[in-house]
Design an enzyme around this catalytic site. Structure first.
Site, PDB file in Angstrom:
ATOM      1  N   ARG A  14       1.207   4.666   6.074  1.00 49.08           N
ATOM      2  CA  ARG A  14       0.447   3.751   5.214  1.00 49.08           C
ATOM      3  C   ARG A  14      -0.662   3.077   6.021  1.00 49.08           C
ATOM      4  O   ARG A  14      -0.738   3.234   7.231  1.00 49.08           O
ATOM      5  CB  ARG A  14       1.386   2.708   4.600  1.00 49.08           C
ATOM      6  CG  ARG A  14       2.309   2.077   5.668  1.00 49.08           C
ATOM      7  CD  ARG A  14       2.767   0.716   5.364  1.00 49.08           C
ATOM      8  NE  ARG A  14       1.640  -0.222   5.345  1.00 49.08           N
ATOM      9  CZ  ARG A  14       1.061  -0.712   6.446  1.00 49.08           C
ATOM     10  NH1 ARG A  14       1.458  -0.372   7.668  1.00 49.08           N
ATOM     11  NH2 ARG A  14       0.050  -1.536   6.342  1.00 49.08           N
ATOM     12  N   GLY A  15      -1.480   2.301   5.294  1.00 48.84           N
ATOM     13  CA  GLY A  15      -2.601   1.634   5.947  1.00 48.84           C
ATOM     14  C   GLY A  15      -3.790   2.567   5.958  1.00 48.84           C
ATOM     15  O   GLY A  15      -3.664   3.757   6.273  1.00 48.84           O
ATOM     16  N   GLN A  71       5.182  -5.842   4.400  1.00 46.85           N
ATOM     17  CA  GLN A  71       4.503  -5.231   5.552  1.00 46.85           C
ATOM     18  C   GLN A  71       4.250  -6.268   6.650  1.00 46.85           C
ATOM     19  O   GLN A  71       4.175  -5.918   7.827  1.00 46.85           O
ATOM     20  CB  GLN A  71       3.167  -4.612   5.121  1.00 46.85           C
ATOM     21  CG  GLN A  71       3.286  -3.333   4.298  1.00 46.85           C
ATOM     22  CD  GLN A  71       3.299  -3.608   2.820  1.00 46.85           C
ATOM     23  OE1 GLN A  71       3.727  -4.666   2.380  1.00 46.85           O
ATOM     24  NE2 GLN A  71       2.825  -2.660   2.025  1.00 46.85           N
ATOM     25  N   ASP A  84      -8.751  -1.678   2.339  1.00 50.90           N
ATOM     26  CA  ASP A  84      -8.471  -0.299   1.908  1.00 50.90           C
ATOM     27  C   ASP A  84      -9.718   0.379   1.365  1.00 50.90           C
ATOM     28  O   ASP A  84      -9.848   1.596   1.416  1.00 50.90           O
ATOM     29  CB  ASP A  84      -7.361  -0.290   0.860  1.00 50.90           C
ATOM     30  CG  ASP A  84      -6.024  -0.408   1.569  1.00 50.90           C
ATOM     31  OD1 ASP A  84      -5.673  -1.522   1.966  1.00 50.90           O
ATOM     32  OD2 ASP A  84      -5.374   0.641   1.789  1.00 50.90           O
ATOM     33  N   LYS A 143      -4.531  -5.464   0.549  1.00 54.87           N
ATOM     34  CA  LYS A 143      -3.175  -5.730   0.047  1.00 54.87           C
ATOM     35  C   LYS A 143      -3.148  -6.937  -0.875  1.00 54.87           C
ATOM     36  O   LYS A 143      -3.748  -7.971  -0.566  1.00 54.87           O
ATOM     37  CB  LYS A 143      -2.246  -5.946   1.246  1.00 54.87           C
ATOM     38  CG  LYS A 143      -0.808  -6.271   0.923  1.00 54.87           C
ATOM     39  CD  LYS A 143      -0.153  -5.279  -0.015  1.00 54.87           C
ATOM     40  CE  LYS A 143      -0.190  -3.856   0.473  1.00 54.87           C
ATOM     41  NZ  LYS A 143       0.210  -2.863  -0.574  1.00 54.87           N
TER      42      LYS A 143
HETATM   43  O1  MRU Z   1       0.045  -0.485   0.764  1.00 54.81           O
HETATM   44  P1  MRU Z   1      -0.329  -0.424   2.224  1.00 54.81           P
HETATM   45  O2  MRU Z   1       0.752  -0.939   3.105  1.00 54.81           O
HETATM   46  O3  MRU Z   1      -0.835   0.938   2.623  1.00 54.81           O
HETATM   47  O4  MRU Z   1      -1.536  -1.416   2.330  1.00 54.81           O
HETATM   48  C1  MRU Z   1      -2.201  -1.537   3.554  1.00 54.81           C
HETATM   49  C2  MRU Z   1      -3.170  -2.650   3.564  1.00 54.81           C
HETATM   50  O5  MRU Z   1      -3.429  -3.288   2.583  1.00 54.81           O
HETATM   51  C3  MRU Z   1      -3.870  -2.896   4.849  1.00 54.81           C
HETATM   52  O6  MRU Z   1      -4.206  -4.241   4.982  1.00 54.81           O
HETATM   53  C4  MRU Z   1      -5.157  -2.048   4.851  1.00 54.81           C
HETATM   54  O7  MRU Z   1      -4.862  -0.687   4.646  1.00 54.81           O
HETATM   55  C5  MRU Z   1      -5.883  -2.193   6.104  1.00 54.81           C
HETATM   56  S1  MRU Z   1      -5.019  -1.355   7.396  1.00 54.81           S
HETATM   57  C6  MRU Z   1      -5.983  -1.477   8.703  1.00 54.81           C
END
Ligand code: MRU
Length: 366
Positions: free
Chosen positions: A59-60, A208, A249, A260
């Site tokens: 993820r991320g 997270q 994202d 997020k």
């Molecule tokens: O749902 P996730 O855990 O994939 O969401 C991730 C985020 O919102 C992070 O803050 C974003 O991807 C930036 S990661 C450098």
């Protein structure tokens, strides 16, 4: 022989390519098991990888880009349909633009090789893997550059003294080929003696922050404190936050930023309390084809993620739940966007347009 991503000392890498004699595999650190268990998932097929993406085992935004690129390389190396793999991977999650971008990068390399040397499937698979590895290296370099730019920005926005920084979700080495995005800036501040405290939002519903950022902060020896998301308001009111640093994202052409869910309320709080709200993301997260926040598709996730806590029901059976994975912060609430190419501040269409035109490694504020 496996090759490894950058990771904090002693930490398993979030993703690695494994050329084992049984055939190539993409090994993922299963982030759903952290911090209790550091276990890996071996992906040898696209359905396994898509499932890992959708369950947030991987993820991320930046890491999703790498998973997408290596996924195409995996399909190519295992002799599957690369077109089909690319299509399925690109739509596994809709919001992080890096995923589709990573898929396209490896897919384009594969197609270009076949166009030049029709029938050379082994060569095309090697080209896809080389493209994934190049993206991986670039992401690590971008992370280091963002840390430099972000630290310089903190010096300007909040000069002097050690800072109390607040972050949301997880943006460290677990999401990157390097040390991450916002958390890379926090680490740089710590090394520069400028970190007084990292406030870590737990980040409901999937935690997270509590599970992953606290895990990374503890490993790095950061002074950190965990808080429930709804405790942030009182922290601002008490004057105990000097800046908010978050990742992204997808960043639209006007600077609107999807991150997020819970990021937007932090931006509103930060504005009310006159605290800088800073987005840190590689330029691969900027999507000039999305004009504004309304154009960002926000992933909606299953109700049970809200109706349960760590797998235990906390709501009556069948309770409806509103569960967007992300929210969108408008540009006027963002003090600056830090990328590896430099810093955009103020955040508006002209700053974003200049950023997109800039070659990497500029030290400019746009
Ligand atoms: O749902 P996730 O855990 O994939 O969401 C991730 C985020 O919102 C992070 O803050 C974003 O991807 C930036 S990661 C450098």
């Amino acid at each position: 022989m496996a090759d490894f991503t950058a990771a904090p000392p002693g930490a398993p890498p979030p993703l690695r390519w494994d050329d084992s004699p049984d055939g190539p595999a993409l090994l993922l650190l299963d982030q759903t098991g952290l911090p209790a268990e550091e276990r890996e998932i071996a992906c040898t097929s696209i359905p396994t990888l898509v499932d890992a993406v959708q369950r947030l085992a991987v993820r991320g935004a930046p890491l999703l880009g790498l998973a997408g690129a290596y996924g195409v390389a995996l399909a190519a190396a295992r002799g599957g349909s690369v077109d089909d793999a690319a299509e399925r991977l690109a739509r596994a999650r809709p919001t992080a633009v890096n995923l589709a971008l990573g898929v396209r990068r490896a897919h384009d390399a594969h197609r270009a090789h076949l166009a030049a040397r029709p029938g050379d499937l082994a060569g095309a698979a090697a080209a896809a893997l080389a493209a994934a590895r190049a993206l991986h290296r670039e992401d690590a370099a971008a992370s280091a550059a963002m840390a430099r730019h972000g630290l310089a920005l903190l010096d300007r926005l909040a000069p002097g003294g050690a800072l109390r920084l607040l972050t949301h979700c997880n943006t460290g080495a677990l999401v990157s080929g390097g040390e991450g995005t916002a958390l890379a800036v926090v680490l740089a501040a710590h090394r520069a003696g400028r970190l007084n405290r990292l406030w870590v939002d737990e980040t409901r519903p999937l935690l997270q922050g509590a599970r992953l950022t606290a895990y990374e902060a503890a490993r790095a020896g950061l002074p950190y404190t965990l808080l429930a998301d709804n405790a942030a308001g009182s922290l601002f009111a008490a004057g105990r936050v000097d800046a908010v640093l978050i990742g992204a994202d997808r960043i639209a052409a006007d600077g609107s930023t999807a991150n997020k869910v819970g990021s937007y309320p932090l931006a509103v709080l930060a504005r009310y309390h006159e605290v800088p709200f800073v987005v840190v993301a590689p330029s691969t997260t900027v999507d000039p084809r999305t004009p504004d926040g309304a154009g960002i598709e926000v992933e909606q996730r299953a109700a049970h993620e809200v109706a349960e806590f760590a797998g235990v029901a906390v709501a009556p059976p069948g309770a409806a739940a509103y569960n967007p994975a992300f929210d969108v912060t408008p540009p006027e609430l963002i003090s600056a966007i830090v990328t590896e190419k430099g810093v955009v501040s103020p955040v508006d269409v002209s700053g974003m347009t200049r950023l997109c035109a800039v070659s990497p490694s500029s030290d400019e504020t746009m």
